[in-house]
Design an enzyme around this catalytic site. Structure first.
Site, PDB file in Angstrom:
ATOM      1  N   SER A 135       0.869  -1.179   0.000  1.00  0.00           N
ATOM      2  CA  SER A 135       0.000   0.000   0.000  1.00  0.00           C
ATOM      3  C   SER A 135       0.906   1.230   0.000  1.00  0.00           C
ATOM      4  O   SER A 135       1.724   1.401   0.901  1.00  0.00           O
ATOM      5  CB  SER A 135      -0.865  -0.044   1.259  1.00  0.00           C
ATOM      6  OG  SER A 135      -1.617   1.130   1.378  1.00  0.00           O
ATOM      7  N   LYS A 161      -1.052  -1.044  -4.416  1.00  0.00           N
ATOM      8  CA  LYS A 161      -2.262  -0.291  -4.037  1.00  0.00           C
ATOM      9  C   LYS A 161      -1.843   1.140  -3.781  1.00  0.00           C
ATOM     10  O   LYS A 161      -0.874   1.378  -3.057  1.00  0.00           O
ATOM     11  CB  LYS A 161      -2.862  -0.926  -2.781  1.00  0.00           C
ATOM     12  CG  LYS A 161      -3.767  -0.038  -1.938  1.00  0.00           C
ATOM     13  CD  LYS A 161      -4.505  -0.858  -0.894  1.00  0.00           C
ATOM     14  CE  LYS A 161      -4.617  -0.141   0.434  1.00  0.00           C
ATOM     15  NZ  LYS A 161      -5.275  -0.962   1.469  1.00  0.00           N
ATOM     16  N   LYS A 163      -3.039   5.045  -2.542  1.00  0.00           N
ATOM     17  CA  LYS A 163      -4.051   5.801  -1.818  1.00  0.00           C
ATOM     18  C   LYS A 163      -4.524   6.938  -2.720  1.00  0.00           C
ATOM     19  O   LYS A 163      -3.684   7.613  -3.347  1.00  0.00           O
ATOM     20  CB  LYS A 163      -3.443   6.374  -0.536  1.00  0.00           C
ATOM     21  CG  LYS A 163      -3.096   5.298   0.489  1.00  0.00           C
ATOM     22  CD  LYS A 163      -4.349   4.670   1.066  1.00  0.00           C
ATOM     23  CE  LYS A 163      -4.028   3.687   2.181  1.00  0.00           C
ATOM     24  NZ  LYS A 163      -5.243   3.116   2.768  1.00  0.00           N
ATOM     25  N   ASP A 188      -7.185   2.824  -3.043  1.00  0.00           N
ATOM     26  CA  ASP A 188      -7.915   2.856  -1.767  1.00  0.00           C
ATOM     27  C   ASP A 188      -8.230   4.309  -1.420  1.00  0.00           C
ATOM     28  O   ASP A 188      -7.323   5.128  -1.240  1.00  0.00           O
ATOM     29  CB  ASP A 188      -7.046   2.223  -0.663  1.00  0.00           C
ATOM     30  CG  ASP A 188      -7.772   2.095   0.676  1.00  0.00           C
ATOM     31  OD1 ASP A 188      -8.928   2.546   0.786  1.00  0.00           O
ATOM     32  OD2 ASP A 188      -7.166   1.540   1.620  1.00  0.00           O
ATOM     33  N   GLU A 213     -10.990   0.320  -3.249  1.00  0.00           N
ATOM     34  CA  GLU A 213     -11.288   0.035  -1.844  1.00  0.00           C
ATOM     35  C   GLU A 213     -11.987   1.238  -1.205  1.00  0.00           C
ATOM     36  O   GLU A 213     -11.527   2.373  -1.326  1.00  0.00           O
ATOM     37  CB  GLU A 213      -9.957  -0.274  -1.137  1.00  0.00           C
ATOM     38  CG  GLU A 213     -10.094  -0.805   0.274  1.00  0.00           C
ATOM     39  CD  GLU A 213      -8.721  -1.209   0.845  1.00  0.00           C
ATOM     40  OE1 GLU A 213      -7.810  -1.560   0.072  1.00  0.00           O
ATOM     41  OE2 GLU A 213      -8.576  -1.160   2.078  1.00  0.00           O
ATOM     42  N   ASP A 238     -13.642  -2.012   3.211  1.00  0.00           N
ATOM     43  CA  ASP A 238     -12.720  -2.091   4.346  1.00  0.00           C
ATOM     44  C   ASP A 238     -13.467  -1.532   5.567  1.00  0.00           C
ATOM     45  O   ASP A 238     -14.106  -2.282   6.323  1.00  0.00           O
ATOM     46  CB  ASP A 238     -11.438  -1.297   3.995  1.00  0.00           C
ATOM     47  CG  ASP A 238     -10.445  -1.151   5.143  1.00  0.00           C
ATOM     48  OD1 ASP A 238     -10.744  -1.603   6.254  1.00  0.00           O
ATOM     49  OD2 ASP A 238      -9.355  -0.566   4.941  1.00  0.00           O
ATOM     50  N   LYS A 262      -9.450  -7.261   8.134  1.00  0.00           N
ATOM     51  CA  LYS A 262      -8.500  -6.803   9.146  1.00  0.00           C
ATOM     52  C   LYS A 262      -8.955  -7.390  10.468  1.00  0.00           C
ATOM     53  O   LYS A 262     -10.099  -7.154  10.890  1.00  0.00           O
ATOM     54  CB  LYS A 262      -8.462  -5.270   9.220  1.00  0.00           C
ATOM     55  CG  LYS A 262      -7.800  -4.618   8.011  1.00  0.00           C
ATOM     56  CD  LYS A 262      -7.789  -3.117   8.116  1.00  0.00           C
ATOM     57  CE  LYS A 262      -7.159  -2.493   6.859  1.00  0.00           C
ATOM     58  NZ  LYS A 262      -7.374  -1.036   6.803  1.00  0.00           N
ATOM     59  N   GLY A 290      -3.768  -4.201   6.144  1.00  0.00           N
ATOM     60  CA  GLY A 290      -2.749  -3.876   7.140  1.00  0.00           C
ATOM     61  C   GLY A 290      -3.080  -2.583   7.851  1.00  0.00           C
ATOM     62  O   GLY A 290      -3.859  -1.767   7.353  1.00  0.00           O
TER      63      GLY A 290
HETATM   64  O1  OSB Z   1      -7.109   1.622   4.578  1.00  0.00           O
HETATM   65  O2  OSB Z   1      -5.997  -0.145   4.406  1.00  0.00           O
HETATM   66  C1  OSB Z   1      -6.120   0.962   4.875  1.00  0.00           C
HETATM   67  C2  OSB Z   1      -3.014   1.957   6.881  1.00  0.00           C
HETATM   68  C3  OSB Z   1      -3.604   2.563   7.981  1.00  0.00           C
HETATM   69  C4  OSB Z   1      -4.967   2.674   8.034  1.00  0.00           C
HETATM   70  C5  OSB Z   1      -5.763   2.169   7.003  1.00  0.00           C
HETATM   71  C6  OSB Z   1      -5.187   1.546   5.908  1.00  0.00           C
HETATM   72  C7  OSB Z   1      -3.783   1.464   5.836  1.00  0.00           C
HETATM   73  C8  OSB Z   1      -3.062   0.900   4.701  1.00  0.00           C
HETATM   74  C9  OSB Z   1      -1.642   0.463   4.942  1.00  0.00           C
HETATM   75  O3  OSB Z   1      -3.504   0.849   3.575  1.00  0.00           O
HETATM   76  C10 OSB Z   1      -1.446  -1.013   4.964  1.00  0.00           C
HETATM   77  C11 OSB Z   1      -0.120  -1.372   5.600  1.00  0.00           C
HETATM   78  O4  OSB Z   1       0.916  -1.218   4.949  1.00  0.00           O
HETATM   79  O5  OSB Z   1      -0.109  -1.818   6.764  1.00  0.00           O
HETATM   80 MG    MG Z   2      -8.318   0.487   3.291  1.00  0.00          MG
END
Ligand code: OSB
Ligand code: MG
Length: 369
Positions: A135, A161, A163, A188, A213, A238, A262, A290
């Site tokens: 991510s 992925k 953001k 995402d 996402e 999510d 998660k 994550g």
């Molecule tokens: O939306 O998946 C998410 C990190 C913190 C809060 C929400 C998210 C995320 C990530 C990072 O996308 C995933 C990771 O590298 O742990």
């Molecule tokens: Mg997410």
């Protein structure tokens, strides 16, 4: 198995680089590490709540409060035959899933160790290795993002992925697709859009994303169904999914085609396993998300990813993604580019380095029966 003692520590760990999403920027990892002692084994669970209530309503401080006042006292000194019972005992207390999961995953770890099984095996996992995606947070420039992605692809990550948020979406996706036309790519939004942005969101279909996402509100299912009806790109939920029940309803109304699992958001491993089984039965793919975890959380994520319903690469990067010094030994590493092997040792499968835990601890509470 009896829970004789629980130690709740608050840790602060510097991250190698900040992580930015549509809801904010995280520069330091602030989290709880729960240790349970049964007299025969000890187990560890990491809480995925963070300093501020931006991803969900929980924070490190609220989780600490819930654990010390309600959740730990409900289990201390109690006989527990199987960790599946923890969910039942904590059920009268509403929500606070991340706080519950921190305690429940620690009990699962202790249980697996008493059985002499890896956590993955204790859960019923059947994979020896898992594929890993990454991510990538919001960067200051498109060029910087492209360079980051190139580096991750060279390391072997199986899926990228990115953001997104309004103003950091179409342009960057176009640039990524131009440079890397064939990669498995997804976006995402962390709830950065509303259904009234429909015309804008439909334009994402041209990038061949494996999924988008959580485009809409964190507490929505209905508008996501309306959006999915107009979008070719599969929606992955999510933030909106807190239980197997939520997943059942989201799938039934067509709000998503994929679910990000998660363990913290779902309140523990028992719920995560149940949700995974439901999705496998309904042919809805799931993958492990994550929360910028330190080692204990990363190992818990690997164990759950070994379950059969997890068919897509997760956000389960190696320890070195964020931390130079992880709290586990050995740290989580690639065995081949983009591949991590599921630990075979008892419980989470690595030692917790108490010396490092001590070094990062800023607060400590101990409760015993
Ligand atoms: O939306 O998946 C998410 C990190 C913190 C809060 C929400 C998210 C995320 C990530 C990072 O996308 C995933 C990771 O590298 O742990
Ligand atoms: Mg997410």
């Amino acid at each position: 198995m009896k829970i004789k003692r629980v130690i709740i520590r608050r840790l602060q760990m510097r991250m190698k680089e900040p992580f930015e999403t549509s809801f904010g920027r995280e520069e330091e990892k602030d989290f709880l590490l729960v240790r349970v002692d049964t007299g025969h084994s000890e187990g560890y669970g990491e809480c995925t709540a963070s300093l501020a209530p931006l991803y969900s309503e929980e924070t490190t401080a609220t989780a600490q409060q819930m654990l010390t006042t309600w959740f730990v006292p409900a289990l201390l000194g109690q006989e527990i035959a199987h960790p599946d019972e923890v969910r039942q005992r904590l059920r009268p207390f509403r929500r606070n899933q991340m706080a519950k999961a921190a305690l429940e995953t620690a009990i699962w770890d202790a249980f697996a160790k008493e059985q002499g099984l890896s956590l993955a095996k204790a859960l019923g996992g059947n994979k020896a290795e898992v594929q890993v995606g990454i991510s990538v947070g919001i960067q200051s420039t498109t060029l910087q993002l492209l360079e980051k992605i190139e580096g991750y692809l060279l390391q072997g990550y199986k899926r990228i992925k990115v953001k997104i948020r309004p103003g950091w979406d179409l342009e960057i996706l176009r640039a990524i697709r131009k440079q890397f036309p064939e990669i498995a790519l997804m976006a995402d939004a962390n709830s950065a859009y509303r259904l009234q942005d429909l015309d804008h969101l439909i334009r994402l279909d041209e990038f061949g994303l494996t999924m988008i996402e959580q485009p809409l509100a964190h507490d929505d299912i209905i508008d996501h169904a309306a959006l999915q009806a107009k979008l070719q790109t599969p929606i992955c939920l999510d933030e909106s999914i807190h239980s197997t029940e939520d997943a059942k309803k989201a799938i039934a109304v067509g709000a998503c085609q994929v679910i990000n699992v998660k363990v913290g958001r779902l309140g523990g491993l028992t719920e995560a396993r149940e949700l995974q089984a439901l999705c496998a039965q309904q042919n809805t793919p799931v993958w492990c998300g994550g929360m910028l975890e330190a080692g204990v959380g990363r190992l818990t994520n690997l164990a759950v990813t070994s379950l059969p319903g997890f068919v897509l690469p997760g956000d389960t990067a190696p320890s070195a993604r964020y931390f130079d010094e992880d709290i586990i030994d050995p740290p989580v590493c690639f065995v081949k580019p983009g591949i991590i092997s599921v630990p075979e040792g008892a419980g989470i499968g690595a030692y917790v380095r108490e010396d490092r835990v001590e070094k990062f601890t800023v607060d400590r509470v101990e409760l015993s029966s």
